[in-house]
Design an enzyme around this catalytic site. Structure first.
Site, PDB file in Angstrom:
ATOM      1  N   SER A 103     150.814   2.921  77.342  1.00  0.00           N
ATOM      2  CA  SER A 103     152.013   2.486  78.054  1.00  0.00           C
ATOM      3  C   SER A 103     151.941   1.021  78.453  1.00  0.00           C
ATOM      4  O   SER A 103     150.872   0.418  78.502  1.00  0.00           O
ATOM      5  CB  SER A 103     152.200   3.340  79.311  1.00  0.00           C
ATOM      6  OG  SER A 103     152.135   4.702  78.999  1.00  0.00           O
TER       7      SER A 103
HETATM    8  N1  SAH Z   1     148.893   7.893  79.506  1.00  0.00           N
HETATM    9  C1  SAH Z   1     148.663   7.315  78.190  1.00  0.00           C
HETATM   10  C2  SAH Z   1     149.930   7.085  77.399  1.00  0.00           C
HETATM   11  C3  SAH Z   1     150.299   8.288  76.758  1.00  0.00           C
HETATM   12  S1  SAH Z   1     151.460   8.359  75.455  1.00  0.00           S
HETATM   13  C4  SAH Z   1     147.855   6.058  78.259  1.00  0.00           C
HETATM   14  O1  SAH Z   1     147.549   5.593  79.371  1.00  0.00           O
HETATM   15  O2  SAH Z   1     147.473   5.562  77.206  1.00  0.00           O
HETATM   16  C5  SAH Z   1     151.809  10.090  75.668  1.00  0.00           C
HETATM   17  C6  SAH Z   1     150.716  11.022  75.262  1.00  0.00           C
HETATM   18  O3  SAH Z   1     151.157  12.327  75.593  1.00  0.00           O
HETATM   19  C7  SAH Z   1     150.413  11.021  73.766  1.00  0.00           C
HETATM   20  O4  SAH Z   1     149.059  10.783  73.562  1.00  0.00           O
HETATM   21  C8  SAH Z   1     150.823  12.424  73.324  1.00  0.00           C
HETATM   22  O5  SAH Z   1     149.996  12.948  72.295  1.00  0.00           O
HETATM   23  C9  SAH Z   1     150.652  13.199  74.614  1.00  0.00           C
HETATM   24  N2  SAH Z   1     151.422  14.448  74.660  1.00  0.00           N
HETATM   25  C10 SAH Z   1     152.693  14.686  74.245  1.00  0.00           C
HETATM   26  N3  SAH Z   1     153.025  15.968  74.467  1.00  0.00           N
HETATM   27  C11 SAH Z   1     151.937  16.559  75.046  1.00  0.00           C
HETATM   28  C12 SAH Z   1     151.662  17.880  75.496  1.00  0.00           C
HETATM   29  N4  SAH Z   1     152.560  18.879  75.423  1.00  0.00           N
HETATM   30  N5  SAH Z   1     150.440  18.131  76.023  1.00  0.00           N
HETATM   31  C13 SAH Z   1     149.504  17.148  76.121  1.00  0.00           C
HETATM   32  N6  SAH Z   1     149.711  15.886  75.702  1.00  0.00           N
HETATM   33  C14 SAH Z   1     150.914  15.587  75.173  1.00  0.00           C
END
Ligand code: SAH
Length: 215
Positions: free
Chosen positions: A64
């Site tokens: 992010s």
């Molecule tokens: N917090 C992260 C940014 C995440 S992007 C950082 O600091 O880098 C969003 C993430 O959510 C992705 O890696 C995606 O694979 C995950 N995601 C999406 N749906 C999900 C689910 N149902 N359960 C767990 N992770 C999920």
């Protein structure tokens, strides 16, 4: 200038940018200063680590935008004794920031490869109060509930029921919601004795919360 002086200056500018986006909580700012975003990006994106922009990571996901990480962390009002649940580990950057502020962080990711890489970075940085779990985070972690704070870093149409149920009374959840893939609203949910109070914070753009496990 030596490379390390360049890096120090780049990190100072990084914090300055985050402040200029309206983040004032000194605990959040010092956590952002302490955790080096460079550790969470790879390859050609390392040199862009201090830009206030989301960047690609593995599995088609993104780390992010740092000012959004800071604003979400501030909105979560994390206390030093809090047990925090994050859904969407991604690079692990948001979890690392939370680990400086909270007692314990559980972070859930549906892509095993991302979870494994994030765990390696946590180990290398000595962040021992984070547990990374490979699972579909839309179900939360019922065995470890309730949580004082829940942060979701992927967008859902609505806050998932199981996550609301796993929030302690008096607890706070921050989550981007919306039907569109391009514009969502960041909301803060407060659980009271009587139910849930919702507050809209700002427009954001996140990758979607996807059901089931990743490849
Ligand atoms: N917090 C992260 C940014 C995440 S992007 C950082 O600091 O880098 C969003 C993430 O959510 C992705 O890696 C995606 O694979 C995950 N995601 C999406 N749906 C999900 C689910 N149902 N359960 C767990 N992770 C999920």
């Amino acid at each position: 200038m030596t490379e390390s002086a360049d890096l120090t200056e780049a990190r100072m500018r990084f914090i300055y940018t985050i402040r200029s986006r309206g983040v004032t909580d000194s605990r959040v700012l010092s956590a952002m200063e302490k955790i080096d975003r460079r550790a969470f990006v790879t390859g050609i994106f390392i040199e862009r680590a201090y830009e206030d922009t989301p960047l690609p990571i593995a599995c088609g996901q993104t780390i992010s935008q740092p000012s959004v990480v800071a604003l979400m962390t501030e909105a979560l009002r994390v206390g030093t004794r809090d047990k925090v649940l994050e859904i969407g580990t991604g690079s692990g950057y948001q979890a690392a920031i939370l680990s400086v502020l909270a007692r314990r962080v559980y972070t859930v990711e549906r892509h095993r490869a991302l979870a494994q890489r994030a765990q390696k970075v946590f180990d290398a940085l000595g962040l021992a109060n984070i547990t990374c779990i490979v699972s579909d985070g839309s179900h939360g972690l019922p065995d470890l509930a309730p949580f004082d704070r829940i942060i979701v870093t992927a967008a859902a149409e609505d806050p998932p029921g199981p996550l609301l149920a796993q929030l302690r009374v008096g607890g706070i959840m921050v989550i981007p919601v919306g039907q569109s893939d391009t514009v969502q609203t960041l909301i803060r949910v407060l659980r009271t004795e009587a139910g849930f109070e919702y507050e809209e914070l700002r427009a954001v753009r996140f990758v979607p919360l996807v059901e089931g496990m990743g490849q």
